[in-house]
Design an enzyme around this catalytic site. Sequence first.
Site, PDB file in Angstrom:
ATOM      1  N   SER A 240       0.841  -1.193   0.000  1.00 24.60           N
ATOM      2  CA  SER A 240       0.000   0.000   0.000  1.00 24.60           C
ATOM      3  C   SER A 240       0.877   1.243   0.000  1.00 24.60           C
ATOM      4  CB  SER A 240      -0.911  -0.006   1.222  1.00 24.60           C
ATOM      5  OG  SER A 240      -0.136   0.284   2.376  1.00 24.60           O
ATOM      6  N   LYS A 241       0.227   2.357  -0.133  1.00 23.77           N
ATOM      7  CA  LYS A 241       0.884   3.668  -0.195  1.00 23.77           C
ATOM      8  C   LYS A 241       1.913   3.859   0.924  1.00 23.77           C
ATOM      9  CE  LYS A 241      -0.336   6.229  -3.519  1.00 23.77           C
ATOM     10  NZ  LYS A 241       0.854   6.231  -4.309  1.00 23.77           N
ATOM     11  N   ARG A 242       1.554   3.304   2.059  1.00 23.31           N
ATOM     12  CA  ARG A 242       2.423   3.540   3.207  1.00 23.31           C
ATOM     13  C   ARG A 242       3.812   2.908   3.016  1.00 23.31           C
ATOM     14  NH1 ARG A 242       2.886  -0.460   7.021  1.00 23.31           N
ATOM     15  NH2 ARG A 242       1.374  -1.993   6.314  1.00 23.31           N
TER      16      ARG A 242
END
Length: 465
Positions: A240-242
């Site tokens: 994910s983006k994180r």
Amino acid sequence: MTVITRIPPSPTGLMHIGTARTALYNWLYAKRHNGQMQFRIEDTDRARYAPEYVESIKDGLTWLGLTWDGPILSQFERRDRHAEIALEMLKAGKAYYCYCSPEELEEMREKAKAEGQVTFYDRRWRDADPATAPRDIKPVIRIKAPLSGESVVHDRVQGDVTVNNEQLDDFIILRSDGTPTYMLAVVVDDHDMGVTHVIRGDDHLNNTFRQNIIYEAMGWTIPVYAHLPLILGPDGAKLSKRHGATGVAEYANMGYLPEAMRNYLLRLGWSHGDDEIISTEQAIEWFDLDHVHRSPARFDFAKLENVNAHYIKEADNTRLVDLVVPFIEKKGIAVDTTGRARLLAGMDELKSRAKTLLQIADEGAFYCRSIPYDFDDKAKANLDKAILQTIRERLSGITEFTAANIEAACKDIANQNAEGKLGKVAMPLRAALTGTTVSPSIFHAAEILSRDEALKRLEFAVNLK
Ligand code: GLU
């Protein structure tokens, strides 16, 4: 039989790296077998649909060089065809009208929950007499799922996967407003497109059992399935983006080369012995479903960078100039033919150090600058005016303005003025000529800039207030 694969993304967001890998595998498989990869947009979710997402997917595929065959199909535009098939199954007794009200369904759901059942619909309309149908309710169409036994999906990656048919319900294929469900649309489209191989994320494996019920009801040939494990972040959680960039466009904007991305994504879930660097031509020759990994891959940003560095070194210099110029222009620096020529002359050195095009742009932008230009803080701190003045005088006397001669002159200056420390001369020179403290060999860079330009820049730096 011609192999036909497909890439059917849902345009509900910007193109994700997972979609890119799925597309790559479909493309490679098709190429390997002299087949086709078709492109379908699964745009039936109108609430989440946005044209820019379609553009993002098209751009992503194009950037990656993953060409598709035939026109781009819109699932939404094919809804009449989907409805037609639902009615055909109805006529053949493979599907039926269900008139349950939302309240009735809710009741069934509650009951099933209380009893711990996996499915909830009690099939009350499956064999009901149509004469008892309520007039005020618009029915849905449900498929007749098998009532007992087991279903098996023969998956080329996951092996044979079996479910007990009690877990499959008579799911809806056509809603009461006449629109098809996703399950129906996928099967009808894949069939009509002649898809022979469905290579997709394993989040769709459960759908496969339901989709096969439709294939069987229609007497259509079930495609070969290959369900790919997810891509995880470095910590093992879903990517994910994180974790970092997850969009294909982000990688393009950071200066990754499409061939590096292809190589990296290929290895992220497939292997050929210990080979890490695999050209696309080689991948087309080698790619198969037998060596797709069964367990999820972890995205390794450092490895991607290393693969990119490899392909940058291999890339043609003129092409690199073309690719780097927009990155330099984004910094607000206009690039003219002189700038391009200097970049080309310096490219061997620039690319030998770079992990991304962005890095080449950062370290090579000075070739394209014109006076007056800015100095970063570190560069400013290195502008030793006395030394720069001396350098300027010495360099103006060099007739053959080569890296070797420039270096020799700087060594002389260092011996006379800086206890032989070449850095005390080279660093101010670098700061003056580039406005930064990071660049390839400054002697070679000065040669590329030419004596005239180097002297002008030195004068500009010396006179800087
Ligand atoms: N539209 C689906 C997705 O984007 C793909 C479905 C399929 O491959 O069958 O996940």
